[in-house]
Design a protein around this motif. Structure first.
Motif, PDB file in Angstrom:
ATOM      1  N   ALA A 189       0.868  -1.176   0.000  1.00 41.09           N
ATOM      2  CA  ALA A 189       0.000   0.000   0.000  1.00 41.09           C
ATOM      3  C   ALA A 189       0.907   1.228   0.000  1.00 41.09           C
ATOM      4  O   ALA A 189       1.951   1.246   0.649  1.00 41.09           O
ATOM      5  N   THR A 190       0.537   2.221  -0.764  1.00 44.68           N
ATOM      6  CA  THR A 190       1.360   3.423  -0.892  1.00 44.68           C
ATOM      7  C   THR A 190       1.627   4.068   0.459  1.00 44.68           C
ATOM      8  O   THR A 190       0.865   3.894   1.403  1.00 44.68           O
ATOM      9  N   GLY A 191       2.715   4.798   0.530  1.00 42.58           N
ATOM     10  CA  GLY A 191       3.019   5.559   1.732  1.00 42.58           C
ATOM     11  C   GLY A 191       4.369   5.250   2.353  1.00 42.58           C
ATOM     12  O   GLY A 191       4.775   5.933   3.277  1.00 42.58           O
ATOM     13  N   ARG A 192       5.068   4.220   1.871  1.00 41.90           N
ATOM     14  CA  ARG A 192       6.389   3.917   2.431  1.00 41.90           C
ATOM     15  C   ARG A 192       7.437   4.773   1.734  1.00 41.90           C
ATOM     16  O   ARG A 192       7.364   5.028   0.538  1.00 41.90           O
ATOM     17  N   SER A 193       8.430   5.192   2.488  1.00 44.69           N
ATOM     18  CA  SER A 193       9.505   6.012   1.931  1.00 44.69           C
ATOM     19  C   SER A 193      10.442   5.156   1.089  1.00 44.69           C
ATOM     20  O   SER A 193      10.454   3.928   1.190  1.00 44.69           O
ATOM     21  N   GLU A 194      11.258   5.814   0.288  1.00 43.95           N
ATOM     22  CA  GLU A 194      12.267   5.107  -0.503  1.00 43.95           C
ATOM     23  C   GLU A 194      13.263   4.401   0.417  1.00 43.95           C
ATOM     24  O   GLU A 194      13.737   3.311   0.099  1.00 43.95           O
ATOM     25  N   THR A 195      13.546   4.998   1.564  1.00 41.33           N
ATOM     26  CA  THR A 195      14.454   4.362   2.525  1.00 41.33           C
ATOM     27  C   THR A 195      13.880   3.050   3.026  1.00 41.33           C
ATOM     28  O   THR A 195      14.576   2.034   3.082  1.00 41.33           O
ATOM     29  N   ILE A 196      12.605   3.050   3.378  1.00 38.13           N
ATOM     30  CA  ILE A 196      11.940   1.828   3.846  1.00 38.13           C
ATOM     31  C   ILE A 196      11.924   0.784   2.737  1.00 38.13           C
ATOM     32  O   ILE A 196      12.196  -0.402   2.973  1.00 38.13           O
ATOM     33  N   LYS A 197      11.612   1.204   1.520  1.00 36.55           N
ATOM     34  CA  LYS A 197      11.585   0.256   0.402  1.00 36.55           C
ATOM     35  C   LYS A 197      12.961  -0.370   0.187  1.00 36.55           C
ATOM     36  O   LYS A 197      13.060  -1.576  -0.054  1.00 36.55           O
ATOM     37  N   GLN A 198      14.006   0.427   0.278  1.00 42.92           N
ATOM     38  CA  GLN A 198      15.350  -0.117   0.112  1.00 42.92           C
ATOM     39  C   GLN A 198      15.687  -1.087   1.236  1.00 42.92           C
ATOM     40  O   GLN A 198      16.291  -2.133   1.005  1.00 42.92           O
ATOM     41  N   GLN A 199      15.279  -0.757   2.453  1.00 39.05           N
ATOM     42  CA  GLN A 199      15.506  -1.666   3.581  1.00 39.05           C
ATOM     43  C   GLN A 199      14.770  -2.991   3.377  1.00 39.05           C
ATOM     44  O   GLN A 199      15.302  -4.060   3.687  1.00 39.05           O
ATOM     45  N   VAL A 201      19.830 -12.033  -7.156  1.00 37.19           N
ATOM     46  CA  VAL A 201      18.520 -11.677  -6.611  1.00 37.19           C
ATOM     47  C   VAL A 201      18.091 -10.325  -7.171  1.00 37.19           C
ATOM     48  O   VAL A 201      18.882  -9.383  -7.227  1.00 37.19           O
ATOM     49  N   SER A 202      16.826 -10.243  -7.574  1.00 38.79           N
ATOM     50  CA  SER A 202      16.251  -8.955  -7.959  1.00 38.79           C
ATOM     51  C   SER A 202      14.948  -8.770  -7.194  1.00 38.79           C
ATOM     52  O   SER A 202      14.246  -9.734  -6.910  1.00 38.79           O
ATOM     53  N   VAL A 203      14.666  -7.513  -6.847  1.00 37.33           N
ATOM     54  CA  VAL A 203      13.473  -7.192  -6.055  1.00 37.33           C
ATOM     55  C   VAL A 203      12.777  -5.993  -6.683  1.00 37.33           C
ATOM     56  O   VAL A 203      13.408  -4.955  -6.917  1.00 37.33           O
ATOM     57  N   ALA A 204      11.499  -6.159  -6.952  1.00 36.71           N
ATOM     58  CA  ALA A 204      10.668  -5.059  -7.442  1.00 36.71           C
ATOM     59  C   ALA A 204       9.649  -4.724  -6.362  1.00 36.71           C
ATOM     60  O   ALA A 204       9.134  -5.618  -5.689  1.00 36.71           O
ATOM     61  N   ILE A 205       9.373  -3.439  -6.196  1.00 36.49           N
ATOM     62  CA  ILE A 205       8.359  -3.009  -5.237  1.00 36.49           C
ATOM     63  C   ILE A 205       7.348  -2.149  -5.981  1.00 36.49           C
ATOM     64  O   ILE A 205       7.714  -1.184  -6.646  1.00 36.49           O
ATOM     65  N   GLU A 206       6.087  -2.552  -5.883  1.00 35.24           N
ATOM     66  CA  GLU A 206       5.008  -1.839  -6.551  1.00 35.24           C
ATOM     67  C   GLU A 206       4.122  -1.168  -5.507  1.00 35.24           C
ATOM     68  O   GLU A 206       3.621  -1.837  -4.604  1.00 35.24           O
ATOM     69  N   ASP A 207       3.939   0.127  -5.638  1.00 34.13           N
ATOM     70  CA  ASP A 207       3.035   0.865  -4.759  1.00 34.13           C
ATOM     71  C   ASP A 207       1.615   0.751  -5.303  1.00 34.13           C
ATOM     72  O   ASP A 207       1.371   1.012  -6.483  1.00 34.13           O
ATOM     73  N   ILE A 208       0.686   0.352  -4.439  1.00 36.48           N
ATOM     74  CA  ILE A 208      -0.714   0.210  -4.826  1.00 36.48           C
ATOM     75  C   ILE A 208      -1.558   1.058  -3.885  1.00 36.48           C
ATOM     76  O   ILE A 208      -1.462   0.925  -2.664  1.00 36.48           O
TER      77      ILE A 208
END
Length: 80
Positions: free
Chosen positions: A9-19, A39-46
């Motif tokens: 869910a939207t609202g996380r900072s780029e720092t949190i996403k990187q963590q 390893v690759s990781v994608a993060i999608e904000d919804i």
């Protein structure tokens, strides 16, 4: 060669996403024996108002029998 797609869910900072991406990578290395370089990781904000339509109904609901961790919410409690 794990590839992880995390929908949040939207609202996380780029720092949190990187963590989160770093923690998932480290878990795959530590637990699954993956090579971190593969390893690759994608993060999608919804938007939470779209969660039921874009995530729950098409992805989670059909996969419920095989999920290792099920959501602790009821889909009817999600905003529309």
């Amino acid at each position: 060669m794990p590839h992880v797609i995390l929908k949040l869910a939207t609202g996380r900072s780029e720092t949190i996403k990187q963590q989160l991406a770093d923690a998932m990578t480290q878990s795959l290395v530590d637990i699954a024996g993956a090579d971190a370089a593969q390893v690759s990781v994608a993060i999608e904000d919804i938007d939470i108002r779209d969660w039921r339509r874009l995530v729950y109904e098409p992805i989670i609901a059909p996969a419920l029998p095989g999920l290792y961790r099920r959501p602790g919410y009821r889909p009817e409690d999600l905003p529309e």
